[in-house]
Design a protein around this motif. Structure first.
Motif, PDB file in Angstrom:
ATOM      1  N   TYR A 129      -7.247   3.430   2.282  1.00 21.77           N
ATOM      2  CA  TYR A 129      -6.732   3.648   0.932  1.00 21.77           C
ATOM      3  C   TYR A 129      -7.848   3.424  -0.086  1.00 21.77           C
ATOM      4  O   TYR A 129      -8.676   2.533   0.078  1.00 21.77           O
ATOM      5  CB  TYR A 129      -5.583   2.685   0.624  1.00 21.77           C
ATOM      6  CG  TYR A 129      -4.431   2.783   1.599  1.00 21.77           C
ATOM      7  CD1 TYR A 129      -3.283   3.475   1.278  1.00 21.77           C
ATOM      8  CD2 TYR A 129      -4.498   2.151   2.846  1.00 21.77           C
ATOM      9  CE1 TYR A 129      -2.211   3.551   2.179  1.00 21.77           C
ATOM     10  CE2 TYR A 129      -3.448   2.235   3.753  1.00 21.77           C
ATOM     11  CZ  TYR A 129      -2.311   2.931   3.405  1.00 21.77           C
ATOM     12  OH  TYR A 129      -1.262   3.009   4.290  1.00 21.77           O
ATOM     13  N   ARG A 171      -7.238   5.489  -7.138  1.00 27.91           N
ATOM     14  CA  ARG A 171      -7.555   6.735  -7.850  1.00 27.91           C
ATOM     15  C   ARG A 171      -8.304   6.406  -9.128  1.00 27.91           C
ATOM     16  O   ARG A 171      -7.745   5.793 -10.045  1.00 27.91           O
ATOM     17  CB  ARG A 171      -6.275   7.509  -8.174  1.00 27.91           C
ATOM     18  CG  ARG A 171      -5.542   8.034  -6.939  1.00 27.91           C
ATOM     19  CD  ARG A 171      -4.323   8.822  -7.354  1.00 27.91           C
ATOM     20  NE  ARG A 171      -3.549   9.253  -6.198  1.00 27.91           N
ATOM     21  CZ  ARG A 171      -3.727  10.418  -5.568  1.00 27.91           C
ATOM     22  NH1 ARG A 171      -4.656  11.241  -5.991  1.00 27.91           N
ATOM     23  NH2 ARG A 171      -2.978  10.750  -4.534  1.00 27.91           N
ATOM     24  N   ARG A 180       1.410   7.114  -6.476  1.00 30.22           N
ATOM     25  CA  ARG A 180       0.177   7.883  -6.646  1.00 30.22           C
ATOM     26  C   ARG A 180      -0.913   7.080  -7.340  1.00 30.22           C
ATOM     27  O   ARG A 180      -1.787   7.628  -8.006  1.00 30.22           O
ATOM     28  CB  ARG A 180       0.450   9.184  -7.420  1.00 30.22           C
ATOM     29  CG  ARG A 180       1.384  10.140  -6.696  1.00 30.22           C
ATOM     30  CD  ARG A 180       1.497  11.450  -7.414  1.00 30.22           C
ATOM     31  NE  ARG A 180       0.222  12.146  -7.448  1.00 30.22           N
ATOM     32  CZ  ARG A 180       0.000  13.249  -8.170  1.00 30.22           C
ATOM     33  NH1 ARG A 180       0.955  13.758  -8.919  1.00 30.22           N
ATOM     34  NH2 ARG A 180      -1.183  13.832  -8.150  1.00 30.22           N
ATOM     35  N   ASP A 188       0.994   4.123  -2.834  1.00 28.40           N
ATOM     36  CA  ASP A 188       0.821   5.523  -2.475  1.00 28.40           C
ATOM     37  C   ASP A 188       1.968   6.363  -3.039  1.00 28.40           C
ATOM     38  O   ASP A 188       1.746   7.464  -3.565  1.00 28.40           O
ATOM     39  CB  ASP A 188       0.760   5.661  -0.951  1.00 28.40           C
ATOM     40  CG  ASP A 188       0.599   7.105  -0.512  1.00 28.40           C
ATOM     41  OD1 ASP A 188      -0.341   7.762  -0.993  1.00 28.40           O
ATOM     42  OD2 ASP A 188       1.409   7.579   0.303  1.00 28.40           O
ATOM     43  N   GLU A 189       3.193   5.855  -2.967  1.00 33.26           N
ATOM     44  CA  GLU A 189       4.339   6.566  -3.521  1.00 33.26           C
ATOM     45  C   GLU A 189       4.205   6.745  -5.029  1.00 33.26           C
ATOM     46  O   GLU A 189       4.648   7.751  -5.585  1.00 33.26           O
ATOM     47  CB  GLU A 189       5.635   5.805  -3.206  1.00 33.26           C
ATOM     48  CG  GLU A 189       6.022   5.834  -1.735  1.00 33.26           C
ATOM     49  CD  GLU A 189       7.192   4.923  -1.433  1.00 33.26           C
ATOM     50  OE1 GLU A 189       7.669   4.245  -2.379  1.00 33.26           O
ATOM     51  OE2 GLU A 189       7.642   4.880  -0.278  1.00 33.26           O
ATOM     52  N   VAL A 227      -2.845   5.146  -5.462  1.00 32.41           N
ATOM     53  CA  VAL A 227      -3.910   5.175  -4.467  1.00 32.41           C
ATOM     54  C   VAL A 227      -3.849   6.499  -3.712  1.00 32.41           C
ATOM     55  O   VAL A 227      -2.820   7.183  -3.703  1.00 32.41           O
ATOM     56  CB  VAL A 227      -3.787   4.010  -3.457  1.00 32.41           C
ATOM     57  CG1 VAL A 227      -3.837   2.668  -4.174  1.00 32.41           C
ATOM     58  CG2 VAL A 227      -2.514   4.135  -2.623  1.00 32.41           C
ATOM     59  N   ALA A 228      -4.979   6.832  -3.086  1.00 34.64           N
ATOM     60  CA  ALA A 228      -5.025   7.986  -2.186  1.00 34.64           C
ATOM     61  C   ALA A 228      -5.127   7.465  -0.761  1.00 34.64           C
ATOM     62  O   ALA A 228      -5.840   6.490  -0.503  1.00 34.64           O
ATOM     63  CB  ALA A 228      -6.221   8.869  -2.516  1.00 34.64           C
ATOM     64  N   ARG A 229      -4.415   8.094   0.149  1.00 30.14           N
ATOM     65  CA  ARG A 229      -4.370   7.648   1.541  1.00 30.14           C
ATOM     66  C   ARG A 229      -4.936   8.741   2.440  1.00 30.14           C
ATOM     67  O   ARG A 229      -4.535   9.900   2.353  1.00 30.14           O
ATOM     68  CB  ARG A 229      -2.927   7.337   1.934  1.00 30.14           C
ATOM     69  CG  ARG A 229      -2.757   6.849   3.366  1.00 30.14           C
ATOM     70  CD  ARG A 229      -1.298   6.578   3.659  1.00 30.14           C
ATOM     71  NE  ARG A 229      -0.503   7.812   3.585  1.00 30.14           N
ATOM     72  CZ  ARG A 229       0.806   7.850   3.787  1.00 30.14           C
ATOM     73  NH1 ARG A 229       1.474   6.744   4.026  1.00 30.14           N
ATOM     74  NH2 ARG A 229       1.464   8.998   3.710  1.00 30.14           N
ATOM     75  N   ASN A 230      -5.868   8.360   3.312  1.00 27.90           N
ATOM     76  CA  ASN A 230      -6.495   9.318   4.218  1.00 27.90           C
ATOM     77  C   ASN A 230      -6.706   8.675   5.586  1.00 27.90           C
ATOM     78  O   ASN A 230      -6.885   7.458   5.684  1.00 27.90           O
ATOM     79  CB  ASN A 230      -7.851   9.783   3.666  1.00 27.90           C
ATOM     80  CG  ASN A 230      -7.717  10.544   2.359  1.00 27.90           C
ATOM     81  OD1 ASN A 230      -7.191  11.643   2.317  1.00 27.90           O
ATOM     82  ND2 ASN A 230      -8.197   9.928   1.272  1.00 27.90           N
ATOM     83  N   LEU A 251       0.827  -1.203   0.000  1.00 27.37           N
ATOM     84  CA  LEU A 251       0.000   0.000   0.000  1.00 27.37           C
ATOM     85  C   LEU A 251       0.865   1.259   0.000  1.00 27.37           C
ATOM     86  O   LEU A 251       0.553   2.241  -0.688  1.00 27.37           O
ATOM     87  CB  LEU A 251      -0.929  -0.004   1.217  1.00 27.37           C
ATOM     88  CG  LEU A 251      -2.030  -1.060   1.207  1.00 27.37           C
ATOM     89  CD1 LEU A 251      -2.770  -1.070   2.545  1.00 27.37           C
ATOM     90  CD2 LEU A 251      -3.013  -0.819   0.073  1.00 27.37           C
ATOM     91  N   GLU A 252       1.952   1.234   0.746  1.00 30.06           N
ATOM     92  CA  GLU A 252       2.856   2.379   0.767  1.00 30.06           C
ATOM     93  C   GLU A 252       3.515   2.577  -0.596  1.00 30.06           C
ATOM     94  O   GLU A 252       3.709   3.717  -1.047  1.00 30.06           O
ATOM     95  CB  GLU A 252       3.921   2.194   1.857  1.00 30.06           C
ATOM     96  CG  GLU A 252       3.359   2.313   3.271  1.00 30.06           C
ATOM     97  CD  GLU A 252       4.394   2.026   4.338  1.00 30.06           C
ATOM     98  OE1 GLU A 252       5.499   1.544   3.965  1.00 30.06           O
ATOM     99  OE2 GLU A 252       4.114   2.267   5.525  1.00 30.06           O
TER     100      GLU A 252
END
Length: 252
Positions: A248, A251, A230, A227-228, A232-235, A223-224
């Motif tokens: 997650y 996008r 881009r 995210d790096e 996925v979006a992480r909140n 997941l990280e």
């Protein structure tokens, strides 16, 4: 094109810092020369129209050559084209370039991941599609494979055999996938990605690990990585006891 001379490149990028970075990447790539940098679709079209007359200028953001001055400018062989421009969509610029008969090849350099845009860009004849953000290594690999393709075709004169065409196209579509960080596997990355793509709502690392019957720590690494990239979006997820858990979503 003479296979021995540098390939001249026009960077079309509206973000100033990114434009200067891409220009510097071109300068650092053997066999390539920077023809100019422009920041809008209209400027790109104007630059290409003007390149035949040998007029150029200087970019006030970083001393980069652009259309509008008075020194000789080489013809453009390759365009690095962003899709998100302030005046025109990159696809519109691409269609106008093709409609005008501009012979330059185009590599899409963009953060746009929409498959519809990717398909349209491919249909319009782009040579490659490079998704932001990327490292110089990834950028250099794309340009190196493009140069191999271009040199292969440039050396064939007015005609080519089937094997020569196949070899040139193979340079643009290398069979080796981009290297993942140490310890990550393509199969697991695909499984995590598909889980998020098909999810009806954002998922936490614990929920993804339960769905895939994998350890939470392992899933978190993937997941990280996404995210790096881009992808996925992480909140933070609020409403739970203690420290908010991260969730997650893919996008779209």
């Amino acid at each position: 094109m003479n296979a021995d001379r540098d390939i001249s490149v026009l960077v079309v990028e509206d973000e100033g810092i990114a434009a200067q970075a891409h220009a510097e990447y071109v300068r650092r790539s053997p066999g390539f020369a920077l023809a100019g940098v422009v920041h809008t679709g209209t400027e790109a079209i104007t630059f290409l129209n003007a390149s035949a007359t040998g007029r150029s200028g200087t970019d006030s953001d970083g001393g980069l050559p652009v259309y509008g001055g008075g020194t000789s400018e080489p013809a453009v062989d390759l365009i690095l084209l962003d899709m998100n421009l302030p005046d025109l969509h990159g696809l519109d610029v691409l269609r106008r370039i093709r409609g005008a008969g501009v012979p330059a090849d185009v590599i899409a350099v963009t953060a746009v991941r929409d498959l519809a845009v990717v398909r349209s860009a491919m249909s319009a004849g782009i040579a490659q599609y490079l998704i932001k953000p990327f490292t110089f290594s990834a950028f250099s690999a794309k340009l190196a494979s493009y140069r191999e393709y271009h040199v292969n075709l440039a050396g064939q004169g007015l005609s080519a055999t089937q094997s020569e065409v196949d070899r040139a196209l193979a340079a643009l579509r290398p069979s080796v996938a981009a290297a993942l960080p140490k310890g990550l596997s393509p199969e697991t990355l695909e499984a995590v990605s598909e889980t998020l793509k098909n999810a009806a709502a954002p998922m936490s690392a614990s929920e993804v690990s339960a769905a895939l019957t994998m350890s939470r720590i392992t899933v978190r690494r993937y997941l990280e990585h996404l995210d790096e990239q881009r992808a996925v979006a992480r909140n933070p997820r609020y409403g739970t006891r203690g420290r908010p858990e991260l969730e997650y979503h893919w996008r779209r």
